[in-house]
Design an enzyme around this catalytic site. Structure first.
Site, mmCIF file in Angstrom:
data_model
loop_
_atom_site.group_PDB
_atom_site.id
_atom_site.type_symbol
_atom_site.label_atom_id
_atom_site.label_comp_id
_atom_site.label_asym_id
_atom_site.label_seq_id
_atom_site.Cartn_x
_atom_site.Cartn_y
_atom_site.Cartn_z
ATOM 1 N N SER A 1 7.579 3.980 -1.116
ATOM 2 C CA SER A 1 8.341 4.949 -1.913
ATOM 3 C C SER A 1 9.821 4.559 -1.964
ATOM 4 O O SER A 1 10.476 4.728 -3.004
ATOM 5 C CB SER A 1 8.168 6.375 -1.390
ATOM 6 O OG SER A 1 8.501 6.442 -0.038
ATOM 7 N N ALA A 2 10.333 3.994 -0.870
ATOM 8 C CA ALA A 2 11.731 3.546 -0.886
ATOM 9 C C ALA A 2 11.899 2.372 -1.838
ATOM 10 O O ALA A 2 12.851 2.337 -2.636
ATOM 11 C CB ALA A 2 12.178 3.144 0.517
ATOM 12 N N ALA A 3 10.965 1.423 -1.795
ATOM 13 C CA ALA A 3 11.063 0.256 -2.685
ATOM 14 C C ALA A 3 10.989 0.703 -4.145
ATOM 15 O O ALA A 3 11.727 0.198 -5.003
ATOM 16 C CB ALA A 3 9.964 -0.748 -2.363
ATOM 17 N N GLY B 1 7.130 1.569 3.452
ATOM 18 C CA GLY B 1 8.302 1.727 2.595
ATOM 19 C C GLY B 1 8.053 1.590 1.107
ATOM 20 O O GLY B 1 8.963 1.237 0.351
ATOM 21 N N ASP C 1 15.306 3.662 4.830
ATOM 22 C CA ASP C 1 14.350 2.849 4.070
ATOM 23 C C ASP C 1 14.971 2.313 2.782
ATOM 24 O O ASP C 1 14.768 1.156 2.417
ATOM 25 C CB ASP C 1 13.104 3.668 3.723
ATOM 26 C CG ASP C 1 12.323 4.098 4.954
ATOM 27 O OD1 ASP C 1 12.843 3.936 6.079
ATOM 28 O OD2 ASP C 1 11.203 4.597 4.799
ATOM 29 N N PRO D 1 0.846 -1.195 0.000
ATOM 30 C CA PRO D 1 0.000 0.000 0.000
ATOM 31 C C PRO D 1 0.885 1.250 0.000
ATOM 32 O O PRO D 1 1.944 1.260 0.637
ATOM 33 C CB PRO D 1 -0.809 -0.111 1.302
ATOM 34 C CG PRO D 1 -0.056 -1.064 2.171
ATOM 35 C CD PRO D 1 0.762 -1.946 1.267
ATOM 36 N N SER E 1 1.877 4.473 3.447
ATOM 37 C CA SER E 1 1.366 3.731 4.602
ATOM 38 C C SER E 1 2.427 3.382 5.620
ATOM 39 O O SER E 1 2.176 2.588 6.524
ATOM 40 C CB SER E 1 0.716 2.430 4.127
ATOM 41 O OG SER E 1 -0.341 2.730 3.278
ATOM 42 N N GLY E 2 3.631 3.905 5.456
ATOM 43 C CA GLY E 2 4.668 3.623 6.439
ATOM 44 C C GLY E 2 5.322 2.262 6.259
ATOM 45 O O GLY E 2 6.072 1.821 7.121
#
Ligand code: PMV
Length: 319
Positions: free
Chosen positions: A93-95, A91, A137, A85, A88-89
């Site tokens: 955007s990091a992935a 990660g 992250d 999702p 949502s905390g």
């Protein structure tokens, strides 16, 4: 010859201990998740697209930023597929930053890129897109497994790479794999990392009390690494609860997250619960011997809850 097409995938993460404090050089302890984002890219066509739509600087902010810094070839057609999702905390955007930069580095070179190069490029993407970030992250997503970021290397832990910026150094270290019984509860409201990081920065800039809270979080994280090494889940849970208190006082908790945290702690067999990631919405995590009961308790409160497993798989690049 560099390939004309490439793909990469990278995992999401949860932060067990240390979010926000890690931005100030304190340690953080995280796990890569068994849920991933995949990016496919190939050159061709008159302009860059993402999932068939023209690349948009805001809607595709992380991809746009990665291309700005890391691509000067023909327009790319990118496709993304996510099991995470967003906002949502966990990660996402990091992935996405890791997988996108991995693909770009692969398209530039005859050989697959090395993980430290991917982690550094992905950190730059997050930093520029968010305005402030730690390399946590993006390094966890690159490395996979259980990862400690720390201002000085911890004896006995494998040092993967070091990232330096603005006078700070984060040593990225691998800890032994472990399968913790964890649940994620997504509050359903979106979390904007940049806003929450900026909020904590304003507090820390003018308050010695806030700076002390960030140092306390760093100490809790170091204690958590010891608890993990001893396999002491009860202690780890207590440290998560104390970390939650600090995050609450820093102002990144929300009433909904707090309700979910308290509900998870009321389930017998739960060692601890806290928000994970930037807060201000997003997700919480619980460490519990009865994860299915925690999932049920969180869902009764309207959260989207699911069990997670840590995964040793970091970024994977092809061909
Ligand atoms: O909410 P997420 O998954 O983007 O996690 C952010 C973690 C912070 O420590 C708040 C920021 C950072 O860059 O480390």
């Amino acid at each position: 010859m560099p390939p004309r097409e490439a793909h990469a995938s990278a995992p999401g993460k949860i932060i067990l201990l240390g979010e926000h404090a890690v931005v100030y050089g304190e340690p953080s302890l995280s796990l890569a998740l068994d849920r991933r984002i995949r990016v496919d890219a190939g050159a061709g066509g008159p302009r860059a697209t993402v999932n068939g739509e023209p690349l948009h600087a805001h809607r595709h902010a992380y991809i746009h930023q990665a291309l700005e810094r890391g691509w000067n070839g023909a327009p790319l057609q990118l496709h993304t597929e996510s099991e995470l999702p967003s906002a949502s905390g966990v990660g996402s955007s990091a992935a996405l930053s890791v997988a996108t930069n991995a693909v770009l580095l692969r398209l530039h070179s005859d050989t697959p890129p090395a993980p430290p190069a991917i982690a550094r490029a992905a950190f730059e993407t997050e930093l520029v897109t968010q305005g402030a970030a730690s390399p946590n992250d993006t390094s966890v997503s690159t490395a996979g497994g259980v990862v400690l970021l720390s201002p000085s290397p911890r004896p006995g832990a494998e040092l993967l790479w070091t990232i330096e910026r603005d006078g700070r150094a984060w040593h990225v270290q691998r800890l032994p794999p472990l399968d913790l019984p964890l649940v994620v509860g997504n509050s359903g409201s979106r979390s904007h990392t940049a806003d929450q990081v900026a909020k904590v920065r304003r507090f820390a800039d003018r308050s010695a009390f806030a700076r002390d809270l960030l140092r306390q979080i760093g100490q809790l994280t170091n204690d958590g690494v010891d608890a993990l090494a001893d396999g002491d889940l009860r202690r780890l849970g207590q440290l998560m609860n104390r970390n939650q208190d600090c995050l609450h006082t820093l102002g990144v908790d929300t009433p909904v997250l707090e309700r979910l945290v308290l509900a998870a702690r009321r389930v017998p067999g739960t060692y601890g619960a806290k928000l994970t990631g930037a807060g201000g919405g997003g997700s919480m995590i619980a460490l519990s011997e009865r994860p299915d009961d925690v999932v049920a308790a969180l869902e009764r409160l309207g959260a989207h809850a699911f069990r997670v497993r840590s995964s040793g798989r970091g970024v994977e690049v092809g061909p």
